[in-house]
Enzyme design. Structure first.
Site, PDB file in Angstrom:
ATOM      1  CD  GLU A  79      25.045 -13.121  -4.411  1.00  0.00           C
ATOM      2  OE1 GLU A  79      24.027 -12.456  -4.230  1.00  0.00           O
ATOM      3  OE2 GLU A  79      25.571 -13.824  -3.534  1.00  0.00           O
ATOM      4  CB  CYS A 111      26.806 -16.958  -0.615  1.00  0.00           C
ATOM      5  SG  CYS A 111      26.885 -15.192  -0.474  1.00  0.00           S
ATOM      6  CG  HIS A 233      28.810 -18.019   3.326  1.00  0.00           C
ATOM      7  ND1 HIS A 233      29.595 -17.448   2.352  1.00  0.00           N
ATOM      8  CD2 HIS A 233      27.829 -17.101   3.613  1.00  0.00           C
ATOM      9  CE1 HIS A 233      29.110 -16.247   2.037  1.00  0.00           C
ATOM     10  NE2 HIS A 233      28.041 -16.020   2.790  1.00  0.00           N
TER      11      HIS A 233
HETATM   12  P1  HMG Z   1      25.492  -3.608  12.399  1.00  0.00           P
HETATM   13  O1  HMG Z   1      24.146  -3.209  12.880  1.00  0.00           O
HETATM   14  O2  HMG Z   1      26.344  -2.564  11.761  1.00  0.00           O
HETATM   15  O3  HMG Z   1      26.385  -4.170  13.548  1.00  0.00           O
HETATM   16  O4  HMG Z   1      25.276  -4.820  11.387  1.00  0.00           O
HETATM   17  P2  HMG Z   1      25.994  -4.722  14.998  1.00  0.00           P
HETATM   18  O5  HMG Z   1      25.505  -3.600  15.844  1.00  0.00           O
HETATM   19  O6  HMG Z   1      25.138  -5.965  14.885  1.00  0.00           O
HETATM   20  O7  HMG Z   1      27.443  -5.122  15.527  1.00  0.00           O
HETATM   21  C1  HMG Z   1      28.163  -6.143  14.913  1.00  0.00           C
HETATM   22  C2  HMG Z   1      29.027  -6.791  15.985  1.00  0.00           C
HETATM   23  O8  HMG Z   1      30.029  -5.840  16.418  1.00  0.00           O
HETATM   24  C3  HMG Z   1      28.241  -7.144  17.254  1.00  0.00           C
HETATM   25  O9  HMG Z   1      28.781  -8.353  17.738  1.00  0.00           O
HETATM   26  C4  HMG Z   1      28.588  -6.000  18.210  1.00  0.00           C
HETATM   27  O10 HMG Z   1      28.473  -6.359  19.602  1.00  0.00           O
HETATM   28  C5  HMG Z   1      30.034  -5.768  17.828  1.00  0.00           C
HETATM   29  P3  HMG Z   1      27.833  -9.669  17.869  1.00  0.00           P
HETATM   30  O11 HMG Z   1      26.785  -9.316  18.846  1.00  0.00           O
HETATM   31  O12 HMG Z   1      27.242  -9.892  16.502  1.00  0.00           O
HETATM   32  O13 HMG Z   1      28.753 -10.742  18.318  1.00  0.00           O
HETATM   33  N1  HMG Z   1      30.534  -4.431  18.209  1.00  0.00           N
HETATM   34  C6  HMG Z   1      31.752  -4.226  18.748  1.00  0.00           C
HETATM   35  N2  HMG Z   1      32.757  -5.085  19.068  1.00  0.00           N
HETATM   36  C7  HMG Z   1      33.901  -4.551  19.598  1.00  0.00           C
HETATM   37  N3  HMG Z   1      34.080  -3.223  19.809  1.00  0.00           N
HETATM   38  C8  HMG Z   1      33.100  -2.342  19.499  1.00  0.00           C
HETATM   39  C9  HMG Z   1      31.887  -2.831  18.940  1.00  0.00           C
HETATM   40  N4  HMG Z   1      30.744  -2.247  18.512  1.00  0.00           N
HETATM   41  C10 HMG Z   1      29.918  -3.240  18.075  1.00  0.00           C
HETATM   42  N5  HMG Z   1      33.294  -1.036  19.709  1.00  0.00           N
HETATM   43  C11 HMG Z   1      25.736  -6.563   9.828  1.00  0.00           C
HETATM   44  C12 HMG Z   1      26.221  -5.812  11.072  1.00  0.00           C
HETATM   45  C13 HMG Z   1      26.629  -7.749   9.593  1.00  0.00           C
HETATM   46  C14 HMG Z   1      24.286  -7.048  10.075  1.00  0.00           C
HETATM   47  C15 HMG Z   1      25.766  -5.586   8.606  1.00  0.00           C
HETATM   48  O14 HMG Z   1      27.081  -5.218   8.338  1.00  0.00           O
HETATM   49  C16 HMG Z   1      25.142  -6.187   7.347  1.00  0.00           C
HETATM   50  O15 HMG Z   1      23.939  -6.034   7.123  1.00  0.00           O
HETATM   51  N6  HMG Z   1      25.950  -6.898   6.483  1.00  0.00           N
HETATM   52  C17 HMG Z   1      25.438  -7.545   5.259  1.00  0.00           C
HETATM   53  C18 HMG Z   1      24.630  -8.802   5.554  1.00  0.00           C
HETATM   54  C19 HMG Z   1      25.491  -9.984   6.019  1.00  0.00           C
HETATM   55  O16 HMG Z   1      26.682 -10.025   5.838  1.00  0.00           O
HETATM   56  N7  HMG Z   1      24.824 -10.999   6.603  1.00  0.00           N
HETATM   57  C20 HMG Z   1      25.495 -12.214   7.037  1.00  0.00           C
HETATM   58  C21 HMG Z   1      24.588 -13.434   7.013  1.00  0.00           C
HETATM   59  S1  HMG Z   1      23.755 -13.615   5.431  1.00  0.00           S
HETATM   60  C22 HMG Z   1      24.960 -14.308   4.396  1.00  0.00           C
HETATM   61  O17 HMG Z   1      25.961 -14.782   4.851  1.00  0.00           O
HETATM   62  C23 HMG Z   1      24.688 -14.251   2.932  1.00  0.00           C
HETATM   63  C24 HMG Z   1      25.443 -13.193   2.158  1.00  0.00           C
HETATM   64  O18 HMG Z   1      26.806 -13.559   2.034  1.00  0.00           O
HETATM   65  C25 HMG Z   1      24.786 -12.947   0.787  1.00  0.00           C
HETATM   66  C26 HMG Z   1      24.500 -14.135  -0.128  1.00  0.00           C
HETATM   67  O19 HMG Z   1      24.150 -15.251   0.278  1.00  0.00           O
HETATM   68  O20 HMG Z   1      24.545 -13.891  -1.343  1.00  0.00           O
HETATM   69  C27 HMG Z   1      25.423 -11.842   2.862  1.00  0.00           C
END
Ligand code: HMG
Length: 383
Positions: A79, A111, A233
């Site tokens: 992509e 992906c 993935h």
């Molecule tokens: P965010 O809002 O920055 O993070 O978004 P959060 O607040 O959800 O925290 C993430 C995790 O860190 C949480 O754990 C927190 O508790 C933890 P969880 O509840 O998820 O188990 N946390 C801590 N842990 C330890 N010490 C601390 C601490 N603070 C917080 N101090 C998000 C995170 C991944 C959503 C963001 O980075 C994002 O939007 N990323 C891009 C989208 C993505 O990767 N999505 C994945 C699924 S979709 C997919 O796989 C397809 C893709 O590859 C694309 C395609 O298909 O082409 C993306």
């Protein structure tokens, strides 16, 4: 007849960012990235390299001249294409000097496309057992500086040679699929970076996994004990773990422990690379094959997810002597010899782009298959 992965390798560029440095620069607790997302390092690509460079470098690690004479198809799943018309596959076919009477094309579904490529290769070999297909899954995951997705970037390529009587893994003909028209992550034409609803994307990923898992149980009459390991993935390594944990209410504690140990072995490379979109599942598969203790006949389950969204669950059987056909030493050396970037170096590398004014430019990247210049918007690669 068994059909599957005869050879497999990955390539990542020579630069990475440490996630502690990124966290400190963005005013975030480093544990959020290392523990919360499960990422330690993130691969970074200079503007003189692209998915063609990455894909050609990955494939070159595994192909012999004999393979090149037997390849009938080159399929690139991506992509991160440079061109809406001409496919990366045609250029990679040329750079690798593959015999000319071959079919070369590119496919897309976020992906998920590497999996489509792999399954198309399987179908082709079923009809042409003496021939081979080169599958490349290559991407550059970029969300933007200071964006919510920034800690989940990365890049790289996985190359797989698909043949009959494969030496590494035989693909079972047992895929189950699921499609859902959803906007969790998408990149409309004209946008440099994807638009993403991160938390929705996490939910859809887990939900899709549980749906195809149940479908697999129904259609193939399989449960967790039938698999030596489950691979996922990996947009970031905590994501697959969260999906895996979705199974825990239905499996024993001992079974959960066994699968989680295998999961840890399957994420060692991704922790150091980040998301390579369509190659991520296969980077996890390589990590499992190279860092776990699998034996011939073991069944490995694979969960492929592409936003938008399409998912597939399928499985593969480990072949006798598979460990003799991996390129583990090259992979370790590649990861270990990379140069760590400071935050200003990362931000500069992130922002630099190939010129698009049609003029002639020469660049100074001597690495294999790097872009040594551009002329009339035609990229010229080292070879
Ligand atoms: P965010 O809002 O920055 O993070 O978004 P959060 O607040 O959800 O925290 C993430 C995790 O860190 C949480 O754990 C927190 O508790 C933890 P969880 O509840 O998820 O188990 N946390 C801590 N842990 C330890 N010490 C601390 C601490 N603070 C917080 N101090 C998000 C995170 C991944 C959503 C963001 O980075 C994002 O939007 N990323 C891009 C989208 C993505 O990767 N999505 C994945 C699924 S979709 C997919 O796989 C397809 C893709 O590859 C694309 C395609 O298909 O082409 C993306």
């Amino acid at each position: 007849m068994k059909i599957g992965i005869d050879k497999i390798a990955f390539h990542v560029p020579n630069y990475y960012l440490d996630m502690t440095d990124l966290a400190l620069a963005r005013g975030v607790d480093p544990n959020k990235f290392h523990i919360g997302l499960g990422q330690d390092q993130m691969a970074m690509l200079p503007f003189t390299q692209d998915i063609i460079t990455l894909g050609a470098c990955a494939a070159e690690k595994i192909l012999t001249d004999e393979d090149k004479n037997k390849i009938d198809m080159v399929i690139v799943g991506t992509e991160s294409s440079n061109d809406f018309s001409k496919s990366a596959a045609v250029i990679i076919h040329h750079l690798l000097n593959i015999q000319p009477y071959a079919r070369s094309f590119e496919i897309k579904q976020a992906c998920y496309s590497g999996t489509v490529a792999l399954q198309q290769a399987r179908d082709y070999i079923a009809a042409h057992p003496d021939r081979k297909v080169l599958v490349i899954a290559a991407d550059i995951a970029k969300y933007g500086l200071n964006s919510g997705g920034e800690p989940t970037q990365g890049c790289g390529a996985v190359a797989m040679l698909v043949s009959s009587q494969p030496k590494i893994l035989a693909l079972n003909n047992d895929s189950v699929f699921y499609s859902e028209d959803v906007y969790d992550f998408w990149r409309p034409s004209g946008h440099d970076y994807p638009l993403v609803d991160g938390h929705l994307s996490n939910e859809i990923y887990i939900d899709s996994f549980l749906k195809v898992w149940e479908e697999n149980k129904k259609v193939n009459k399989k449960n967790s004990q039938d698999y030596a390991a489950l691979t996922f993935h990996l947009p970031y390594t905590k994501m697959g773990r969260k999906a895996l944990r979705g199974l825990y209410p239905t499996i024993s504690e001992e079974e959960a422990k066994r699968l989680e140990q295998k999961y840890d072995e399957a994420i060692t490379y991704s922790r150091r690379v980040g998301n390579l979109y369509t190659g991520s599942l296969y980077l996890g598969l390589i990590s499992l094959l190279e860092n776990s203790s699998l034996t011939a006949g073991d069944q490995v389950g694979l969960f492929s997810y592409g936003s938008g969204s399409v998912s597939e669950f399928f499985s593969a059987e480990v072949m006798p002597g598979f460990e003799n056909h991996l390129v583990k030493k090259e992979h370790s050396a590649l990861l270990d010899k990379r140069t760590q970037l400071s935050i200003p170096e990362y931000e500069e590398m992130f922002s630099k782009k190939i010129p698009t004014d049609g003029k002639q430019y020469l660049f100074d990247d001597k690495s294999h298959f790097a872009i040594r210049g551009i002329d009339h918007d035609i990229r010229i690669y080292n070879n």
